[in-house]
Design a protein around this motif. Sequence first.
Motif, short mmCIF file in Angstrom:
data_model
loop_
_atom_site.label_atom_id
_atom_site.label_comp_id
_atom_site.label_asym_id
_atom_site.label_seq_id
_atom_site.Cartn_x
_atom_site.Cartn_y
_atom_site.Cartn_z
N THR A 81 0.67 -1.25 -0.32
CA THR A 81 -0.09 -0.14 0.11
C THR A 81 0.70 1.14 0.04
O THR A 81 2.15 1.20 0.38
CB THR A 81 -0.87 0.04 1.23
OG1 THR A 81 -0.24 0.04 2.56
CG2 THR A 81 -1.62 -1.40 1.35
N GLU A 82 0.39 2.29 -0.41
CA GLU A 82 1.06 3.64 -0.09
C GLU A 82 1.62 3.60 1.23
O GLU A 82 2.59 4.31 1.39
CB GLU A 82 -0.03 4.77 -0.80
CG GLU A 82 0.88 6.05 -0.80
CD GLU A 82 1.65 6.07 -2.20
OE1 GLU A 82 2.71 6.97 -2.12
OE2 GLU A 82 1.27 5.50 -3.14
N GLU A 83 0.86 3.64 2.24
CA GLU A 83 1.33 3.80 3.55
C GLU A 83 2.34 2.78 3.92
O GLU A 83 3.70 3.22 4.32
CB GLU A 83 0.23 3.59 4.68
CG GLU A 83 0.45 3.67 5.97
CD GLU A 83 -0.68 3.38 6.84
OE1 GLU A 83 -0.31 3.39 8.12
OE2 GLU A 83 -1.53 2.79 6.52
N GLU A 84 2.32 1.67 3.33
CA GLU A 84 3.52 0.50 3.77
C GLU A 84 4.77 1.13 3.00
O GLU A 84 5.82 1.18 3.59
CB GLU A 84 3.02 -0.76 3.27
CG GLU A 84 2.13 -1.32 4.14
CD GLU A 84 1.49 -2.63 3.38
OE1 GLU A 84 0.79 -3.39 3.99
OE2 GLU A 84 1.56 -2.76 2.35
N MET A 85 4.67 1.74 1.66
CA MET A 85 5.80 2.11 0.87
C MET A 85 6.27 3.33 1.57
O MET A 85 7.45 3.47 1.63
CB MET A 85 5.37 2.22 -0.50
CG MET A 85 6.52 2.42 -1.35
SD MET A 85 7.32 0.58 -1.57
CE MET A 85 9.04 1.08 -1.75
N THR A 86 5.51 4.38 1.90
CA THR A 86 5.96 5.46 2.57
C THR A 86 6.75 5.11 4.01
O THR A 86 7.79 5.85 4.21
CB THR A 86 4.79 6.40 2.78
OG1 THR A 86 4.17 6.71 1.79
CG2 THR A 86 5.34 7.73 3.29
N ARG A 87 6.11 4.24 4.66
CA ARG A 87 6.86 3.72 5.80
C ARG A 87 8.14 3.38 5.80
O ARG A 87 9.02 3.61 6.53
CB ARG A 87 5.84 2.90 6.79
CG ARG A 87 5.75 3.15 8.25
CD ARG A 87 4.62 2.58 8.73
NE ARG A 87 4.31 1.23 8.27
CZ ARG A 87 3.09 1.01 8.32
NH1 ARG A 87 1.98 1.59 8.75
NH2 ARG A 87 2.65 -0.26 7.71
N SER A 88 8.24 2.55 4.84
CA SER A 88 9.59 1.74 4.55
C SER A 88 10.61 2.74 4.01
O SER A 88 11.73 2.69 4.28
CB SER A 88 9.52 0.73 3.54
OG SER A 88 9.30 1.12 2.06
N LEU A 89 10.13 3.79 3.06
CA LEU A 89 11.13 4.81 2.65
C LEU A 89 11.42 5.87 3.83
O LEU A 89 12.47 6.22 3.73
CB LEU A 89 10.62 5.55 1.53
CG LEU A 89 10.50 4.65 0.05
CD1 LEU A 89 9.66 5.46 -0.81
CD2 LEU A 89 11.72 4.40 -0.38
N ASP A 90 10.33 5.97 4.63
CA ASP A 90 10.82 7.02 5.86
C ASP A 90 11.98 6.18 6.64
O ASP A 90 12.99 6.78 6.98
CB ASP A 90 9.72 7.18 6.59
CG ASP A 90 8.74 8.27 6.02
OD1 ASP A 90 9.00 9.10 5.13
OD2 ASP A 90 7.68 8.29 6.63
N PHE A 91 11.79 4.71 6.80
CA PHE A 91 12.73 4.12 7.63
C PHE A 91 14.07 4.17 6.85
O PHE A 91 15.08 4.20 7.60
CB PHE A 91 12.33 2.82 8.03
CG PHE A 91 13.25 1.76 8.64
CD1 PHE A 91 13.32 2.02 9.80
CD2 PHE A 91 13.84 0.98 7.99
CE1 PHE A 91 14.16 1.22 10.51
CE2 PHE A 91 14.75 0.02 8.42
CZ PHE A 91 15.02 0.08 10.25
#
Length: 318
Positions: free
Chosen positions: A262-272
């Motif tokens: 999901t967009e949220e999962e991808m954003t969270r991983s890139l933030d990390f």
Amino acid sequence: MAETGASPLPPTPPARSPLFRAEHFVWLTARVLEQRRFAYHFLDGGADAVETALDAYRNEDGGYGHALEPDLRGPVSQPLHTGHALRVLEAIGRCGGQRVERVCRYLTSVSAPDGALPVIRPSRHGYPAAPFMPMVSDSLPAPHGSLLATGPVVGLLHRNEVWHAWLFRATDFCWQAVDSLEKSHPYEAEAAVAFLDSVPDRSRAQAAADRLGRLVREHRLVALDPERLDAHPVAAGYAPGEHHFPYDYARTPGSLARAWFTEEEMTRSLDFLASEQREDGGWPVRRRAWAPGTALEARPMVTVEALRTLKAYGRPVG
């Protein structure tokens, strides 16, 4: 101002930006190859300098050795080194012509009986290798082909429209390997993505990627919440903390694996990923540390790839 004849200095990133800190880290710790790759990707450096540095790892048989991949030591050519060299050449727009023809001849000569590449070829000298590498020797039967070694190379050659006799059997091998996957591990799944992202049969690749994505999620081969890593198991045989994240599978937004998250999962991983930059400017290596020198060589490589991934997703690095 009088002309000096000297080449203009490349632009310097703003002080304390991620790129500035990474640049300091690379000049302080990296091999010449990673220094020149960093300069090419982020400082307007030239492709010739990268290719010259890469040539130091090339052998007369057309393959690459000399610990180009730090976890595999010694001068002899190996498929993993050669696959790494092809990725470097592709990134600088040099994946074609006689240089790749020589590589394809090498790949043909070292293929297993099934037409694919083994992870490691036997070496009579027994050069050091990471303990997680498969053990081979001249006294053992010929090694089997591996999706881990073959998938990324086949995908890259298709993507660059390189046609060679070796590619046909190797492509068939990859299809059979991907279609038969019922259990896997993160690096093998990443190799499958590298194949599926560029193989010519796009409808078949899409269907295979959909199935692979379900497998990755169902078998929990991806850490979807970086803030709760303790809740995510690490694959058997991997080092503690050797998690794999959405960005490891979908290196660019155009990857088939991007649809797995999901967009949220991808954003969270890139933030990390962005937050993982250390105080010294480099990114950490998650693989098992087995020798001091290999970890030092690997960190600049990981740092360059982290910055490239962030840049591909439009994240500010400079």
